[in-house]
Scaffold this motif. Structure first.
Motif, PDB file in Angstrom:
ATOM      1  N   ILE A  34      29.210  48.681  45.520  1.00 35.71           N
ATOM      2  CA  ILE A  34      30.060  49.032  44.378  1.00 35.71           C
ATOM      3  C   ILE A  34      31.309  49.769  44.854  1.00 35.71           C
ATOM      4  N   GLY A  35      31.120  50.704  45.791  1.00 37.10           N
ATOM      5  CA  GLY A  35      32.250  51.460  46.315  1.00 37.10           C
ATOM      6  C   GLY A  35      33.250  50.579  47.050  1.00 37.10           C
ATOM      7  N   SER A  37      33.736  47.422  46.542  1.00 36.58           N
ATOM      8  CA  SER A  37      34.419  46.594  45.537  1.00 36.58           C
ATOM      9  C   SER A  37      35.595  47.363  44.946  1.00 36.58           C
ATOM     10  N   ALA A  38      35.388  48.657  44.700  1.00 32.25           N
ATOM     11  CA  ALA A  38      36.471  49.481  44.164  1.00 32.25           C
ATOM     12  C   ALA A  38      37.630  49.572  45.157  1.00 32.25           C
ATOM     13  N   ILE A  39      37.299  49.680  46.455  1.00 27.48           N
ATOM     14  CA  ILE A  39      38.354  49.733  47.480  1.00 27.48           C
ATOM     15  C   ILE A  39      39.194  48.463  47.446  1.00 27.48           C
ATOM     16  N   GLY A  41      39.598  46.548  44.949  1.00 25.13           N
ATOM     17  CA  GLY A  41      40.200  46.340  43.640  1.00 25.13           C
ATOM     18  C   GLY A  41      39.590  45.188  42.875  1.00 25.13           C
ATOM     19  N   ASP A  43      35.816  43.595  40.723  1.00 20.07           N
ATOM     20  CA  ASP A  43      34.657  43.963  39.919  1.00 20.07           C
ATOM     21  C   ASP A  43      33.452  44.268  40.815  1.00 20.07           C
ATOM     22  N   PRO A  44      32.589  45.239  40.439  1.00 15.60           N
ATOM     23  CA  PRO A  44      31.429  45.583  41.279  1.00 15.60           C
ATOM     24  C   PRO A  44      30.533  44.403  41.613  1.00 15.60           C
ATOM     25  N   VAL A  80      42.950  44.268  49.852  1.00 12.90           N
ATOM     26  CA  VAL A  80      43.605  44.919  48.717  1.00 12.90           C
ATOM     27  C   VAL A  80      44.880  44.196  48.304  1.00 12.90           C
ATOM     28  N   ARG A  84      45.736  41.968  44.894  1.00 13.40           N
ATOM     29  CA  ARG A  84      46.802  42.484  44.020  1.00 13.40           C
ATOM     30  C   ARG A  84      47.925  41.464  43.830  1.00 13.40           C
ATOM     31  N   LEU A 196      28.573  54.695  38.683  1.00 14.82           N
ATOM     32  CA  LEU A 196      29.503  54.084  39.625  1.00 14.82           C
ATOM     33  C   LEU A 196      30.203  52.867  39.055  1.00 14.82           C
ATOM     34  N   GLY A 197      29.571  52.156  38.148  1.00 13.19           N
ATOM     35  CA  GLY A 197      30.169  50.948  37.597  1.00 13.19           C
ATOM     36  C   GLY A 197      29.113  50.070  36.958  1.00 13.19           C
TER      37      GLY A 197
END
Length: 493
Positions: A34-35, A37-39, A41, A43-44, A80, A84, A196-197
């Motif tokens: 999950i973490g 995935s956040a890095i 950008g 979805d978890p 990333v 983006r 976390l998500g």
């Protein structure tokens, strides 16, 4: 032992311990995926599905049993800007190409490059990862409810003390279960995995990336794919070497390249991101008793089971329990012996180790840290070998004859030392350069020999080179200018 029997043994020789270890790893993979995935950008579910696919496929196809591969921070940071600027379909396409590049690397047997990574670099890599693993837990240690700290302490106590009672069940699994049960029973306010998500609620679906199949797409994804493939292979091969050392076994590094590539392709085809081997989770697996391919497969399969079937239970797992496990991993990963060895190891080895650690921790770039370490190792090694070159002169002034005996390895770093060994200010009429105890490695070395002969001849000496071995003589034939007549003067052996 045949390869088929060895492969069968990798699945069946440690079933109970592999299953239990895989369950522990699956629980530890959830917050990491999950973490990461956040890095990146995304979805978890993209990180979670990737961890499932990469772990299961690499368990079947990879070359290092017991090593855990999944979505990682090392690959997430590369994605990333791609996500983006171009969107998820291009991420999936880049991950497929990443996998293909890794498979080609395996077929070309590029796993053998691990021979060029020194022990000092590996130690620095391990220590840097241990520090990064601990630093990754800091968000769960700062600005959290005060009861978090005694929960983490209790988790660490269970992890380290429970094996004294029994080793039948991995102590990290006991710690996670005990802290989850206590937090639920007491109603304690703690951060949980659910904070976390959102966890996925349906199975992943097979689909090809929705991108145009043209050169423009290739132009966009190729730079990312090459970087992802290189970073993924570097971390995976180093982790495989570490697991080799921990378990006192060997593994097929080139096959591991293929396994990583196949895992990444499978991940992209079900909507996952790219990944590679994970030193932290591999440490959890090995310390929990996992040794075979089954442990890696169970980690991936049970992860999917957890998020789809036991999601309500997973959501209430306190982060304090998982932080305790990761702190244990950090402590166990760090080579504490290397701190004591700083006083006794050669300064060059200590410098390589420290440079690797500092670069990785400062930049969070594993590839850059290892590259710096490898380059420094090469420079120090070249300097050490260059210092072993010796040119000894035996001069008979009455007969006007001088014999120069060359000992050592002549290459770009030692060419200058070689040249300084000849006295052209007081030349003799007859000069013999005896290289039977030397070897010429590259064109710089041949150029140095060429220059020495030319200088002596300009001073009026008749120069003969004797004792060239076959390889050195071949280099002289191809690259020397002033000494073409020495090819036949080879080493008698």
């Amino acid at each position: 032992m045949t390869s088929r029997f060895r492969y069968f043994r990798d699945w069946t020789s440690n079933i109970r311990a592999d299953v239990l270890a895989g369950i522990v790893v699956a629980l530890a993979l959830i917050p990491e995926a999950i973490g990461f995935s956040a890095i990146a950008g995304v979805d978890p579910k993209i990180g979670l599905f990737a961890s499932f696919a990469i772990a299961c496929v690499s368990a079947v196809v990879g070359g290092r049993p017991g090593m855990i591969s999944a979505a990682t921070a090392a690959t997430a940071v590369v994605m990333v800007s791609l996500v983006r600027d171009h969107g998820l379909p291009y991420l999936f396409a880049a991950t497929i190409l990443m996998g293909l590049i890794q498979i080609v690397a395996g077929l070309l047997r590029l796993g053998r490059v691990m021979r060029f990574v020194s022990r000092s670099v590996i130690t620095g890599f391990v220590n840097a990862l241990a520090i990064l693993i601990f630093m990754a837990q800091l968000p769960e240690l700062v600005g959290v409810p005060v009861q978090t700290y005694p929960m983490i302490a209790a988790g660490l106590a269970i992890i380290y003390l429970f094996p004294r009672v029994t080793k039948a069940v991995p102590s990290p699994l006991v710690a996670i279960a005990a802290l989850t049960l206590f937090a639920w029973w007491s109603g304690m306010e703690l951060r949980t995995v659910g904070d976390l998500g959102e966890l996925p609620s349906s199975l992943p679906v097979f689909a090809l990336p929705d991108v145009p199949l043209n050169l423009e797409t290739l132009r966009i994804i190729l730079p990312y794919s090459l970087t992802l493939a290189a970073v993924g292979l570097l971390e995976s091969l180093l982790t495989a070497q570490i697991v080799d050392d921990m378990t006192d076994t060997t593994s097929n590094k080139s096959q591991e390249c293929i396994g990583q590539g196949a895992g990444n392709i499978a991940s992209a085809l079900i909507g996952g991101m790219g990944g590679c081997a994970m030193i932290g989770q591999s440490m959890i697996n090995v310390s929990s008793g996992g040794r075979g391919r089954l442990s890696t497969f169970v980690a991936g399969a049970f992860l999917l089971f957890l998020i789809l079937v036991l999601d309500d239970l997973v959501r209430i797992i306190p982060m304090a329990a998982l932080v305790a496990v990761m702190i244990m991993v950090s402590i166990g990963t760090f080579s504490w012996r290397s701190l004591l060895d700083l006083r006794t190891n050669p300064r060059s080895s200590s410098a390589v180790m420290l440079a690797t650690v500092i670069t990785v921790v400062a930049t969070h770039d594993l590839a850059l840290g290892v590259l710096i370490g490898v380059l420094l190792s090469g420079v120090f090694f070249a300097g050490k070998v260059a210092r072993l070159v010796e040119v000894t002169a035996h001069v008979d002034e009455a007969q006007g004859r001088a014999v120069y005996t060359v000992t050592g390895q002549i290459f770009f770093a030692s060419a200058e030392v070689f040249l300084r060994g000849f006295d052209v200010d007081r030349p003799c009429r007859d000069v013999v350069i005896d290289v039977s105890r030397a070897h010429f490695w590259d064109i710089t070395a041949i150029g140095a020999l060429d220059k020495a002969v030319a200088r002596l001849r300009r001073a009026g000496a008749e120069v003969t080179v004797r004792g060239l071995n076959e390889a050195s003589a071949s280099m002289v034939d191809r690259f020397a200018r002033h000494d073409k007549d020495v090819a036949e003067m080879r080493h008698p052996h």
